[in-house]
Motif scaffolding. Structure first.
Motif, PDB file in Angstrom:
ATOM      1  N   UNK A 129       9.134  -8.299  12.945  1.00  0.00           N
ATOM      2  CA  UNK A 129       8.548  -8.188  11.611  1.00  0.00           C
ATOM      3  C   UNK A 129       7.393  -7.213  11.717  1.00  0.00           C
ATOM      4  N   UNK A 130       7.111  -6.533  10.641  1.00  0.00           N
ATOM      5  CA  UNK A 130       5.978  -5.625  10.705  1.00  0.00           C
ATOM      6  C   UNK A 130       5.875  -4.706   9.522  1.00  0.00           C
ATOM      7  N   UNK A 131       5.052  -3.682   9.734  1.00  0.00           N
ATOM      8  CA  UNK A 131       4.751  -2.708   8.707  1.00  0.00           C
ATOM      9  C   UNK A 131       4.620  -1.351   9.366  1.00  0.00           C
ATOM     10  N   UNK A 132       5.233  -0.347   8.783  1.00  0.00           N
ATOM     11  CA  UNK A 132       5.083   1.030   9.250  1.00  0.00           C
ATOM     12  C   UNK A 132       4.365   1.819   8.177  1.00  0.00           C
ATOM     13  N   UNK A 133       3.528   2.754   8.599  1.00  0.00           N
ATOM     14  CA  UNK A 133       2.822   3.632   7.674  1.00  0.00           C
ATOM     15  C   UNK A 133       3.335   5.050   7.895  1.00  0.00           C
ATOM     16  N   UNK A 134       3.743   5.679   6.792  1.00  0.00           N
ATOM     17  CA  UNK A 134       4.256   7.036   6.826  1.00  0.00           C
ATOM     18  C   UNK A 134       3.270   7.970   6.133  1.00  0.00           C
ATOM     19  N   UNK A 135       3.142   9.164   6.655  1.00  0.00           N
ATOM     20  CA  UNK A 135       2.263  10.166   6.065  1.00  0.00           C
ATOM     21  C   UNK A 135       2.840  10.639   4.729  1.00  0.00           C
ATOM     22  N   UNK A 136       1.963  10.928   3.799  1.00  0.00           N
ATOM     23  CA  UNK A 136       2.406  11.466   2.523  1.00  0.00           C
ATOM     24  C   UNK A 136       3.007  10.444   1.605  1.00  0.00           C
ATOM     25  N   UNK A 174       0.840  -1.199   0.000  1.00  0.00           N
ATOM     26  CA  UNK A 174       0.000   0.000   0.000  1.00  0.00           C
ATOM     27  C   UNK A 174       0.876   1.251   0.000  1.00  0.00           C
ATOM     28  N   UNK A 175       0.379   2.308  -0.584  1.00  0.00           N
ATOM     29  CA  UNK A 175       1.119   3.570  -0.626  1.00  0.00           C
ATOM     30  C   UNK A 175       1.465   4.021   0.782  1.00  0.00           C
ATOM     31  N   UNK A 176       2.692   4.462   0.955  1.00  0.00           N
ATOM     32  CA  UNK A 176       3.120   4.990   2.244  1.00  0.00           C
ATOM     33  C   UNK A 176       3.496   3.946   3.270  1.00  0.00           C
ATOM     34  N   UNK A 177       3.530   2.685   2.899  1.00  0.00           N
ATOM     35  CA  UNK A 177       3.882   1.643   3.862  1.00  0.00           C
ATOM     36  C   UNK A 177       5.283   1.109   3.603  1.00  0.00           C
ATOM     37  N   UNK A 178       5.916   0.704   4.699  1.00  0.00           N
ATOM     38  CA  UNK A 178       7.258   0.143   4.643  1.00  0.00           C
ATOM     39  C   UNK A 178       7.244  -1.186   5.386  1.00  0.00           C
ATOM     40  N   UNK A 179       7.637  -2.247   4.702  1.00  0.00           N
ATOM     41  CA  UNK A 179       7.762  -3.554   5.337  1.00  0.00           C
ATOM     42  C   UNK A 179       9.060  -3.616   6.130  1.00  0.00           C
ATOM     43  N   UNK A 180       8.992  -4.217   7.311  1.00  0.00           N
ATOM     44  CA  UNK A 180      10.127  -4.263   8.234  1.00  0.00           C
ATOM     45  C   UNK A 180      10.450  -5.718   8.557  1.00  0.00           C
ATOM     46  N   UNK A 181      11.735  -6.025   8.507  1.00  0.00           N
ATOM     47  CA  UNK A 181      12.208  -7.345   8.956  1.00  0.00           C
ATOM     48  C   UNK A 181      13.546  -7.126   9.644  1.00  0.00           C
ATOM     49  N   UNK A 182      13.622  -7.490  10.921  1.00  0.00           N
ATOM     50  CA  UNK A 182      14.879  -7.439  11.657  1.00  0.00           C
ATOM     51  C   UNK A 182      15.197  -8.870  12.046  1.00  0.00           C
ATOM     52  N   UNK A 183      16.388  -9.315  11.683  1.00  0.00           N
ATOM     53  CA  UNK A 183      16.756 -10.709  11.915  1.00  0.00           C
ATOM     54  C   UNK A 183      18.170 -10.818  12.459  1.00  0.00           C
TER      55      UNK A 183
END
Length: 126
Positions: free
Chosen positions: A117-124, A98-107
């Motif tokens: 693991x997760x997803x962050x949503x950024x404005x704009x 989705x627009x404005x989202x960043x997938x996260x993986x720390x291993x």
């Protein structure tokens, strides 16, 4: 001129016991599993375990560095395995679906086991 897309992005980080202790002091979460090596040695982990949000705080800072001026709106996180002091971690960020989202993986660098693991949503988001 459009700036280069910063994703995907990878960065290594080795958290220290001093970082666990500082995070405990700031957050108030001084559970001995995070800050007491003698106590932690008697647990199933055998050593101190990172606060999950300390790991995300590192990710949060990296997001701010890669996306200056973009405000953080939300995150959805899971912590499937513990992370330990002195253990190298790899932070991997990828563009989300989705627009404005960043997938996260720390291993763990040594084994590949995911510690966040997760997803962050950024404005704009574009």
């Amino acid at each position: 001129m459009t700036p280069a897309d910063p994703l995907p992005h990878r960065r290594s980080w080795t958290p220290s016991q001093a970082e666990f202790d500082a995070f405990a002091a700031v957050s108030g979460d001084d559970n001995p599993i995070h800050v007491d090596p003698a106590f932690s040695a008697r647990t199933r982990f055998g050593r101190t375990v990172s606060h999950g949000m300390l790991i995300y705080t590192r990710v949060f800072g990296l997001l701010g560095e890669l996306f200056p001026g973009r405000r953080h709106q939300a995150q959805a996180l899971m912590f499937p395995h513990p992370a330990f002091a002195g253990e190298e971690l790899v932070i991997a960020l990828e563009r989300g679906e989705a627009a404005g989202t960043v997938g996260i993986r720390v291993s763990r660098a040594a084994t590949g086991e995911e510690v966040l693991t997760g997803l962050a949503t950024l404005e704009g988001g574009a």
